[in-house]
Motif scaffolding. Structure first.
Motif, PDB file in Angstrom:
ATOM      1  N   ALA A  55       0.599  -1.186  -0.140  1.00 15.56           N
ATOM      2  CA  ALA A  55       0.046  -0.096  -0.036  1.00 15.56           C
ATOM      3  C   ALA A  55       0.981   1.315  -0.016  1.00 15.56           C
ATOM      4  CB  ALA A  55      -1.073  -0.045   1.197  1.00 15.56           C
ATOM      5  N   SER A  56       0.391   2.464  -0.081  1.00 16.59           N
ATOM      6  CA  SER A  56       0.905   3.796  -0.053  1.00 16.59           C
ATOM      7  C   SER A  56       1.540   4.147   1.277  1.00 16.59           C
ATOM      8  CB  SER A  56       0.109   4.781  -0.503  1.00 16.59           C
ATOM      9  OG  SER A  56      -0.990   5.120   0.499  1.00 16.59           O
ATOM     10  N   SER A  57       2.442   4.766   1.451  1.00 15.88           N
ATOM     11  CA  SER A  57       2.940   4.964   2.746  1.00 15.88           C
ATOM     12  C   SER A  57       2.109   5.766   3.635  1.00 15.88           C
ATOM     13  CB  SER A  57       4.417   5.955   2.578  1.00 15.88           C
ATOM     14  OG  SER A  57       3.993   7.040   1.861  1.00 15.88           O
ATOM     15  N   VAL A  58       0.976   6.554   2.873  1.00 14.93           N
ATOM     16  CA  VAL A  58      -0.052   7.173   3.788  1.00 14.93           C
ATOM     17  C   VAL A  58      -0.677   6.198   4.266  1.00 14.93           C
ATOM     18  CG1 VAL A  58      -2.113   8.650   3.619  1.00 14.93           C
ATOM     19  CG2 VAL A  58       0.330   9.134   2.474  1.00 14.93           C
ATOM     20  N   GLU A  59      -1.380   5.134   3.402  1.00 17.20           N
ATOM     21  CA  GLU A  59      -2.205   4.051   4.187  1.00 17.20           C
ATOM     22  C   GLU A  59      -1.365   3.159   5.023  1.00 17.20           C
ATOM     23  OE1 GLU A  59      -5.426   3.717   3.714  1.00 17.20           O
ATOM     24  OE2 GLU A  59      -5.198   5.851   2.636  1.00 17.20           O
ATOM     25  N   ILE A  60      -0.234   2.983   4.780  1.00 19.81           N
ATOM     26  CA  ILE A  60       0.414   2.087   5.970  1.00 19.81           C
ATOM     27  C   ILE A  60       0.530   3.065   7.115  1.00 19.81           C
ATOM     28  CG2 ILE A  60       2.854   1.309   6.539  1.00 19.81           C
ATOM     29  CD1 ILE A  60       3.344   0.596   3.589  1.00 19.81           C
ATOM     30  N   THR A  61       0.916   4.279   7.167  1.00 20.20           N
ATOM     31  CA  THR A  61       0.857   5.102   8.523  1.00 20.20           C
ATOM     32  C   THR A  61      -0.584   4.934   9.006  1.00 20.20           C
ATOM     33  OG1 THR A  61       2.201   6.671   7.345  1.00 20.20           O
ATOM     34  CG2 THR A  61       0.942   7.538   9.266  1.00 20.20           C
ATOM     35  N   ARG A  62      -1.630   5.119   8.466  1.00 20.28           N
ATOM     36  CA  ARG A  62      -2.898   4.821   8.751  1.00 20.28           C
ATOM     37  C   ARG A  62      -3.109   3.504   9.547  1.00 20.28           C
ATOM     38  NH1 ARG A  62      -7.258   7.778   6.929  1.00 20.28           N
ATOM     39  NH2 ARG A  62      -6.075   7.653   4.816  1.00 20.28           N
ATOM     40  N   ALA A  63      -2.794   2.500   8.803  1.00 18.68           N
ATOM     41  CA  ALA A  63      -2.917   1.060   9.505  1.00 18.68           C
ATOM     42  C   ALA A  63      -1.782   1.092  10.591  1.00 18.68           C
ATOM     43  CB  ALA A  63      -2.403   0.233   8.395  1.00 18.68           C
ATOM     44  N   ILE A  64      -0.779   1.638  10.769  1.00 22.49           N
ATOM     45  CA  ILE A  64      -0.073   1.122  11.976  1.00 22.49           C
ATOM     46  C   ILE A  64      -0.500   2.143  13.070  1.00 22.49           C
ATOM     47  CG2 ILE A  64       1.950   0.083  10.825  1.00 22.49           C
ATOM     48  CD1 ILE A  64       3.532   2.867  11.010  1.00 22.49           C
ATOM     49  N   CYS A  65      -0.989   3.270  12.913  1.00 24.45           N
ATOM     50  CA  CYS A  65      -1.410   4.108  13.681  1.00 24.45           C
ATOM     51  C   CYS A  65      -2.756   3.714  14.518  1.00 24.45           C
ATOM     52  CB  CYS A  65      -1.871   5.614  13.345  1.00 24.45           C
ATOM     53  SG  CYS A  65      -0.459   6.611  13.003  1.00 24.45           S
ATOM     54  N   ASP A  66      -3.558   3.021  13.523  1.00 22.73           N
ATOM     55  CA  ASP A  66      -4.770   2.420  14.204  1.00 22.73           C
ATOM     56  C   ASP A  66      -4.721   1.051  14.746  1.00 22.73           C
ATOM     57  OD1 ASP A  66      -6.403   4.358  13.215  1.00 22.73           O
ATOM     58  OD2 ASP A  66      -6.809   3.698  11.293  1.00 22.73           O
ATOM     59  N   ILE A  67      -3.426   0.641  14.983  1.00 21.84           N
ATOM     60  CA  ILE A  67      -3.189  -0.713  16.122  1.00 21.84           C
ATOM     61  C   ILE A  67      -2.164   0.043  17.231  1.00 21.84           C
ATOM     62  CG2 ILE A  67      -1.642  -2.649  16.059  1.00 21.84           C
ATOM     63  CD1 ILE A  67      -1.370  -2.988  13.389  1.00 21.84           C
ATOM     64  N   PRO A  68      -2.954   0.373  18.318  1.00 22.48           N
ATOM     65  CA  PRO A  68      -2.631   1.091  19.376  1.00 22.48           C
ATOM     66  C   PRO A  68      -1.342   0.436  19.804  1.00 22.48           C
ATOM     67  CG  PRO A  68      -4.802   0.797  19.594  1.00 22.48           C
ATOM     68  CD  PRO A  68      -4.566   0.041  18.240  1.00 22.48           C
ATOM     69  N   SER A  69      -0.469   1.531  20.237  1.00 25.23           N
ATOM     70  CA  SER A  69       1.009   0.624  20.575  1.00 25.23           C
ATOM     71  C   SER A  69       1.410   1.550  21.864  1.00 25.23           C
ATOM     72  CB  SER A  69       1.970   0.626  19.522  1.00 25.23           C
ATOM     73  OG  SER A  69       2.110   1.727  18.724  1.00 25.23           O
ATOM     74  N   VAL A  70       0.727   2.036  22.840  1.00 24.29           N
ATOM     75  CA  VAL A  70       1.165   2.912  23.940  1.00 24.29           C
ATOM     76  C   VAL A  70       2.301   2.036  24.445  1.00 24.29           C
ATOM     77  CG1 VAL A  70       0.580   3.843  26.235  1.00 24.29           C
ATOM     78  CG2 VAL A  70      -0.966   3.971  24.150  1.00 24.29           C
ATOM     79  N   SER A  71       3.451   2.759  24.809  1.00 15.38           N
ATOM     80  CA  SER A  71       4.542   2.398  25.596  1.00 15.38           C
ATOM     81  C   SER A  71       4.100   1.070  26.650  1.00 15.38           C
ATOM     82  CB  SER A  71       5.173   3.171  26.464  1.00 15.38           C
ATOM     83  OG  SER A  71       5.815   4.341  25.341  1.00 15.38           O
ATOM     84  N   ASP A  72       4.644  -0.195  26.650  1.00 16.93           N
ATOM     85  CA  ASP A  72       4.629  -1.211  27.367  1.00 16.93           C
ATOM     86  C   ASP A  72       3.146  -2.065  26.736  1.00 16.93           C
ATOM     87  OD1 ASP A  72       5.944  -1.819  29.443  1.00 16.93           O
ATOM     88  OD2 ASP A  72       4.532  -1.166  30.991  1.00 16.93           O
TER      89      ASP A  72
END
Length: 358
Positions: free
Chosen positions: A8-25
């Motif tokens: 996918a585009s780098s924009v869509e990859i950004t959206r995808a990984i942001c929508d996987i929550p990954s708060v520290s810990d």
């Protein structure tokens, strides 16, 4: 388990990984998704250490570049899932992590799987626990566990830099400045000594302090000395016998830890000062051959990095390093965190141009 489509585009990859929550810990789901997405490519060797994922080429090139980004974020505050917004005619992706720093990670992920024959060998690192105590930092842990992975001639950290190149970084020091007094009943305050009142000169010295600008290898770094916390008091009817002012000193990368400590102790001469944390900065490193080639390829005018970043870890290992990523650093950790789509695409073009020589 969440999955990532790196075609996918780098924009869509950004959206995808942001929508996987990954708060520290809580980086494991995203780390799992990244590991699965980059595995299986014949040009990449994939190594995992905790929730840090490394993918590297071994093409026998004469030079190696390390390109890194952290995958954790500060806590979410009603700013996920991501959404598209338009401000003054400019398109943004809004949401936690878009600036700090998943847009940069998305660009790196896309290029890692697409660039099968780069002119330099590349070690890609996506690491955990950057936003918390330094002792937990995944990059630091990786350096301790796998020092062989930190062989390189130049490093890039995808921290938000508005799509510009920011060389090195300031150092940071925290100190506690303490005053003491004598407790007494507030109805008979003259019997005691008010420790909070005694802190007034500490605050006065901070208010009078003027930040210095120091040139290091052609870049001008702005220092700062500020109170960030003050504590004291016993009860509403007791004269306090202790007060503590925590100060933060941001210092140019020309100073080492001892020099930074001397500055703070000189400012607060006569007070009890305890240094509780210090991390030295990183010199710009722009005189390295690969750095010069990189700056020319992306067409940038290098700027100083005022905040401390993990480029300092690379610098300490003798690897010159710069910050280069999409997003306004002023919006990092902000509840209105958002990244211009055009910057994501621009950083991808810049890195691709440099890493392909085209």
């Amino acid at each position: 388990m969440p999955t990532l489509d790196l075609t996918a585009s780098s924009v869509e990859i950004t959206r995808a990984i942001c929508d996987i929550p990954s708060v520290s810990d809580d980086e494991t789901p995203l780390a799992d998704a990244i590991e699965a997405a980059v595995s299986g490519y014949s040009h990449l060797e994939v190594i995992r250490d905790g929730d840090t994922i490394v993918a590297r080429t071994s093409l026998g090139r004469s030079r190696r570049v390390v390109i890194a980004g952290h995958i954790d974020t500060v806590p979410i505050n009603d700013n996920l899932p991501t959404r598209d917004v338009e401000i003054d005619g400019e398109a943004f992706l809004w949401g936690r992590g878009t600036v700090d720093m998943k847009a940069g990670v998305a660009v790196q992920l896309k290029l890692a799987v697409e660039l099968t024959e780069p002119p330099v060998d590349i070690t890609w690192m996506w690491y955990d626990h950057e936003e918390v105590d330094s002792a937990l930092n995944g990059l630091g842990r990786l350096a301790r566990n796998h020092p062989d992975l930190f062989v390189g001639d130049f490093a890039i950290l995808g921290e938000p830099s508005n799509g510009e190149v920011e060389g090195g970084c300031n150092g940071t020091l925290r100190a506690l400045v303490r005053t003491t007094g004598v407790r007494a009943h507030s109805a008979r305050s003259w019997i005691g000594e008010n420790a909070i009142h005694k802190a007034a000169p500490v605050l006065a010295r901070l208010a009078e302090y003027r930040a210095r600008e120091i040139e290091v290898e052609g870049l001008v770094y702005r220092e700062g000395l500020n109170a960030v916390r003050i504590t004291g008091g016993v009860a509403g009817n007791v004269i306090p016998d202790a007060c503590e002012v925590e100060v933060n000193y941001r210092f140019a990368p020309s100073r080492d830890a001892a020099a930074a400590e001397r500055v703070v102790r000189d400012v607060f001469t006569g007070f009890d000062v305890e240094i509780v944390d210090v991390a030295v900065g990183a010199r710009p490193g722009l005189d390295a051959a690969l750095a010069r080639e990189f700056v020319a390829a992306v067409g940038a005018t290098p700027q100083p990095k005022y905040g401390w970043t993990d480029v300092a870890r690379f610098s300490a290992l003798g690897i010159p390093a710069v910050n280069y990523g999409p997003g306004d650093p002023h919006l990092a950790h902000h509840d209105q965190e958002r990244v211009p789509l055009a910057q994501i695409e621009s950083v991808e073009r810049g890195l691709r141009s440099w890493l392909t020589g085209s």
